[in-house]
Write a protein that holds these residues in place. Structure first.
Motif, short mmCIF file in Angstrom:
data_model
loop_
_atom_site.label_atom_id
_atom_site.label_comp_id
_atom_site.label_asym_id
_atom_site.label_seq_id
_atom_site.Cartn_x
_atom_site.Cartn_y
_atom_site.Cartn_z
N GLY A 114 -12.06 -3.84 14.06
CA GLY A 114 -12.57 -4.94 13.24
C GLY A 114 -13.51 -4.43 12.16
O GLY A 114 -13.65 -3.24 11.93
N GLY A 115 -14.15 -5.33 11.49
CA GLY A 115 -15.12 -4.94 10.47
C GLY A 115 -14.51 -4.85 9.08
O GLY A 115 -13.29 -4.86 8.89
N ARG A 116 -15.40 -4.78 8.11
CA ARG A 116 -14.97 -4.76 6.72
C ARG A 116 -14.46 -3.38 6.30
O ARG A 116 -13.60 -3.28 5.44
CB ARG A 116 -16.14 -5.15 5.84
CG ARG A 116 -15.72 -5.70 4.51
CD ARG A 116 -16.75 -6.61 3.97
NE ARG A 116 -16.58 -7.92 3.54
CZ ARG A 116 -15.61 -8.47 2.87
NH1 ARG A 116 -14.55 -7.81 2.61
NH2 ARG A 116 -15.65 -9.70 2.47
N ARG A 117 -14.99 -2.34 6.88
CA ARG A 117 -14.61 -0.98 6.49
C ARG A 117 -13.15 -0.69 6.83
O ARG A 117 -12.47 0.01 6.11
CB ARG A 117 -15.49 0.04 7.17
CG ARG A 117 -16.89 0.05 6.66
CD ARG A 117 -17.66 1.07 7.41
NE ARG A 117 -18.51 1.81 6.51
CZ ARG A 117 -19.38 2.70 6.89
NH1 ARG A 117 -19.49 2.99 8.16
NH2 ARG A 117 -20.12 3.32 6.01
N THR A 118 -12.70 -1.16 7.96
CA THR A 118 -11.35 -0.84 8.41
C THR A 118 -10.30 -1.81 7.89
O THR A 118 -9.11 -1.63 8.16
CB THR A 118 -11.29 -0.81 9.95
OG1 THR A 118 -11.66 -2.09 10.45
CG2 THR A 118 -12.20 0.26 10.50
N TRP B 226 -3.07 -1.20 4.88
CA TRP B 226 -2.17 -0.11 4.45
C TRP B 226 -1.35 0.45 5.60
O TRP B 226 -0.20 0.86 5.41
CB TRP B 226 -2.94 0.99 3.74
CG TRP B 226 -3.29 0.59 2.34
CD1 TRP B 226 -4.52 0.29 1.86
CD2 TRP B 226 -2.38 0.39 1.26
NE1 TRP B 226 -4.43 -0.07 0.55
CE2 TRP B 226 -3.13 -0.02 0.15
CE3 TRP B 226 -1.00 0.51 1.13
CZ2 TRP B 226 -2.54 -0.30 -1.08
CZ3 TRP B 226 -0.42 0.23 -0.09
CH2 TRP B 226 -1.20 -0.16 -1.18
N SER B 227 -1.91 0.46 6.81
CA SER B 227 -1.12 0.92 7.94
C SER B 227 -0.02 -0.09 8.28
O SER B 227 1.07 0.29 8.70
CB SER B 227 -2.00 1.20 9.15
OG SER B 227 -2.63 0.03 9.60
N GLY B 228 -0.29 -1.37 8.07
CA GLY B 228 0.75 -2.39 8.25
C GLY B 228 1.87 -2.23 7.23
O GLY B 228 3.06 -2.36 7.56
N VAL B 229 1.49 -1.96 6.00
CA VAL B 229 2.49 -1.74 4.94
C VAL B 229 3.32 -0.50 5.25
O VAL B 229 4.56 -0.51 5.10
CB VAL B 229 1.80 -1.63 3.56
CG1 VAL B 229 2.78 -1.16 2.50
CG2 VAL B 229 1.19 -2.96 3.17
N SER B 230 2.66 0.56 5.73
CA SER B 230 3.42 1.77 6.05
C SER B 230 4.32 1.56 7.25
O SER B 230 5.42 2.13 7.31
CB SER B 230 2.46 2.94 6.30
OG SER B 230 1.72 2.74 7.48
#
Length: 89
Positions: free
Chosen positions: A58-62, A68-72
């Motif tokens: 969670g969090g804003r940083r991730t 991008w990992s979902g897109v990949s």
């Protein structure tokens, strides 16, 4: 003068054949396909792992890494699907 001539000779290259699959057999093509399939599977597994990890953190940083990992994962899934299409006869 001799150094200039040597430098010119070093820069000259042999021509590359236009046909990129010259000398390949069906056996090497099958191993290439197997390597591509394995790479697609590994890419999907890594993408899914990063997706789960960033989702649990969670969090804003991730957030951007999660997107991008979902897109990949989608990209690797499409590539994986395209590698298993039946060949046209």
């Amino acid at each position: 003068m001799m150094d200039d001539q040597r430098a010119t000779e070093d820069r000259q290259t042999t021509p590359v054949p236009v046909n990129s699959d010259c000398g390949r057999t069906k056996k090497s093509t099958r191993s290439d396909l197997a390597a591509k399939r394995k790479a697609a599977k590994v890419g999907m597994a890594v993408s899914l792992g990063v997706l789960v990890g960033t989702g649990l953190m969670g969090g804003r940083r991730t957030s951007s890494l999660h997107i991008w990992s979902g897109v990949s994962l989608i990209g690797f899934s499409i590539w994986h699907y395209s590698l298993y299409k039946p060949s046209k006869r």
